[in-house]
Motif scaffolding. Sequence first.
Motif, PDB file in Angstrom:
ATOM      1  N   SER A 569      -7.148 -16.224 -27.861  1.00 34.44           N
ATOM      2  CA  SER A 569      -7.519 -15.221 -28.857  1.00 34.44           C
ATOM      3  C   SER A 569      -7.766 -13.886 -28.176  1.00 34.44           C
ATOM      4  O   SER A 569      -7.910 -13.809 -26.951  1.00 34.44           O
ATOM      5  N   HIS A 570      -7.819 -12.833 -28.989  1.00 34.62           N
ATOM      6  CA  HIS A 570      -8.132 -11.505 -28.468  1.00 34.62           C
ATOM      7  C   HIS A 570      -9.500 -11.514 -27.819  1.00 34.62           C
ATOM      8  O   HIS A 570      -9.713 -10.902 -26.780  1.00 34.62           O
ATOM      9  N   GLY A 571     -10.415 -12.222 -28.459  1.00 34.92           N
ATOM     10  CA  GLY A 571     -11.774 -12.289 -27.928  1.00 34.92           C
ATOM     11  C   GLY A 571     -11.793 -12.938 -26.555  1.00 34.92           C
ATOM     12  O   GLY A 571     -12.531 -12.496 -25.660  1.00 34.92           O
ATOM     13  N   ALA A 572     -10.972 -13.980 -26.380  1.00 30.12           N
ATOM     14  CA  ALA A 572     -10.957 -14.678 -25.095  1.00 30.12           C
ATOM     15  C   ALA A 572     -10.410 -13.770 -23.997  1.00 30.12           C
ATOM     16  O   ALA A 572     -10.885 -13.801 -22.856  1.00 30.12           O
ATOM     17  N   VAL A 573      -9.420 -12.940 -24.341  1.00 28.98           N
ATOM     18  CA  VAL A 573      -8.872 -11.991 -23.366  1.00 28.98           C
ATOM     19  C   VAL A 573      -9.959 -10.976 -22.991  1.00 28.98           C
ATOM     20  O   VAL A 573     -10.228 -10.726 -21.811  1.00 28.98           O
ATOM     21  N   ALA A 574     -10.601 -10.434 -24.022  1.00 28.88           N
ATOM     22  CA  ALA A 574     -11.635  -9.429 -23.772  1.00 28.88           C
ATOM     23  C   ALA A 574     -12.761 -10.018 -22.928  1.00 28.88           C
ATOM     24  O   ALA A 574     -13.260  -9.372 -21.996  1.00 28.88           O
ATOM     25  N   ALA A 575     -13.147 -11.258 -23.248  1.00 32.98           N
ATOM     26  CA  ALA A 575     -14.243 -11.887 -22.505  1.00 32.98           C
ATOM     27  C   ALA A 575     -13.864 -12.066 -21.043  1.00 32.98           C
ATOM     28  O   ALA A 575     -14.689 -11.880 -20.140  1.00 32.98           O
ATOM     29  N   ALA A 576     -12.591 -12.415 -20.769  1.00 33.97           N
ATOM     30  CA  ALA A 576     -12.152 -12.621 -19.388  1.00 33.97           C
ATOM     31  C   ALA A 576     -12.189 -11.303 -18.614  1.00 33.97           C
ATOM     32  O   ALA A 576     -12.593 -11.266 -17.446  1.00 33.97           O
ATOM     33  N   VAL A 577     -11.797 -10.214 -19.268  1.00 34.00           N
ATOM     34  CA  VAL A 577     -11.829  -8.909 -18.601  1.00 34.00           C
ATOM     35  C   VAL A 577     -13.288  -8.493 -18.370  1.00 34.00           C
ATOM     36  O   VAL A 577     -13.676  -8.045 -17.298  1.00 34.00           O
ATOM     37  N   ARG A 578     -14.082  -8.715 -19.379  1.00 31.23           N
ATOM     38  CA  ARG A 578     -15.506  -8.359 -19.288  1.00 31.23           C
ATOM     39  C   ARG A 578     -16.176  -9.112 -18.132  1.00 31.23           C
ATOM     40  O   ARG A 578     -16.992  -8.575 -17.391  1.00 31.23           O
TER      41      ARG A 578
END
Length: 663
Positions: A569-578
């Motif tokens: 998900s988009h959230g999972a991508v964002a969380a990985a970058v974060r």
Amino acid sequence: MGGRRVYRRLASLEEAIAIIRENVPEPKVEEVSLDGVLGRALAEDVYSEVDVPPFDRSTKDGFAVRAADTYGADEDRPISLRVIGRASAGHPYLGEVGEGEAVEIATGAPIPRGADAVVMVERTHRLGDELMVYRSVTPGENVQSAGGDVRVGETVLTAGSLLGPAEVGILAASGRRRVRVFAKPRVAVGSTGDELREPWEELEYGQIRDVNRYVISAAVRRDGGVPIDLGIVPDDEEEIEGAVRRGLEVADLVIFSGSTSAGAGDVMYRVVDRLGPPGILIHGVAIQPGKPTVVGAARGKLIFGLPGNPTSSLTAYRLLASLAVRRMAGLGESPPGGEVEATAAERIEGDVGRRGFLPVHLVRDSDGGFLAFPVPTGSEAISTLARADGFVEKREGISFLGEGSRITVRLFSPGIRVADLSVVGSHCIGLERLIYILRSETGMKVKFVAVGTTGGFSAVRRGEADLAGVHALDPETGEYNVPYIGRYGLKDKAILVRGYKRRQGLMVPPGNPKGVGGIGDLLRGDLTMINRNPGSGTRMLLDRLLEMEGVDSERAASAIRGYTTGAKSHGAVAAAVRAGLADVGVGIEAAAAAYGLDFIPLAEEWYDLLVRRDRLGKEGVRAAIRILRSGKFAEALESLPGMEVGPETGRVIYPPGLDLTLE
Ligand code: AMP
Ligand code: MG
């Protein structure tokens, strides 16, 4: 305790159930006051201790009279009576009604002495003390006599009745303050595994969150039991034995999960057998999943060792442990609403030689019937539990259940309502807003499973999805979604409703420390990216953008570190970058903003709703499109960065010329 046990060979499901029945202790009985009986099973026959009602009472507002005084009265020849007083509920008239007299009476008030009927107020006209009666009444008319509802000594409820609000009312009316009900069985629940941590704990590498203790405790409550938490127990035989002993001390039944397989050294088996007699009763059941389940007994109490895999654990609980808990609660083995009849929407493969239980997702077809779709299983804790509503049995020796077979689905949560709308496709925060409005405005139940855009196209084709959010960019034409309708064989099967615009781009940590400027930088060599899952619209977009730079996916796989990853998900991508696991990811601006990341825009795309044609009659589908067209949704959507509706939002863009009216 029964004497039967199945030792060192798999028990059949029937044998296992029979052994559990033989060994389940008799339910205990306790006396509780009315405010504590809801949902419990009655342990006695209840007789009324009083007449209900306790006195003759009026069922109408009007006047209590002697019926004989009214004979001959009609519209043309009213009879005149004298009003001598009034009676209302709780305030009886204590005098006597004599000849030619009447007492004003309200519904529920006692009929005064001397009177034997009530004339409805609509049939009278009153002037001061004088009452004109325009209709005659017969003795007993509009009067409920004492005991007319229930007489002293009459049975009002029988043992075993499930006590709901109406039954509580019956108990109150019949004069009971306390009743005997079956005690809620105390069920000790524990998990075993060195890798397990509490849901709120930080995980170290190799650790996972304990799911089963929470699932089983909730299921125990549903089955009328009280869970007692034994916590997480490490994979250590002595510690496990100590925990099971503790369970036997504090509870009527003990349920553990994990450490049952041969690989785990058969710890549960050894522990339970040591705690006997009788110790182990069942060492494995010929079902899949659930095979390593062990059942034993000690000190007159049953002990269950369920498999560790969460879906297997819940399946084994429903097949084997649930009946023990429910019997002890006096509730009967099968919960109401525990099963629904459905049609297999696809061929369901069996495994010859064993009894298989396969998780299925239930979808309502347009006629209100249920379609069952097999849920792909692995050892995933969340996706299977989130997607499946229950499971179907594949009988031993039957190689498959054909598409269209009538099947019985056993629900994981008995009595729950199957979703009114099934959404299986790409994930988007905007679509989540839409579903939130739908749920809160209509009270409908919506199931949303995120499987990516191409997964959405195939879910609509299969019929598992009523609708799917999709954003598939056609590399040839640069057009969104429409070209894929034909490619997925959906030309006559689906319509496409214009959704909304989303801005896609690169997500980088705050301040963009690595100076990422655009898509070409991914090839720089010093960046690690987090990619989306193959089949997601966002990955398709990235591939198209890379292609425009002259990079095909093969070269991308070797030249870009992290290209082959696949966050869902988009959230999972964002969380990985974060979290610093990647320097850059591709996704929607709204997800970047939600995680406080910097964002470099790359493209605007259409996120549309693909809707199955034969589900257009479903209220959930119509409501979803209505909300998509509403100002309320536009407002909610546009509060998200990078999202906006357009003039075509909510219109049918495929097939051309179709006008969908929803009112
Ligand atoms: P076991 O039966 O202990 O061999 O466990 C089988 C699988 O289920 C392993 O992958 C475990 O990590 C997992 N598992 C065991 N117990 C739990 C639990 N309580 N919650 C979530 N997963 C579990
Ligand atoms: Mg384990």
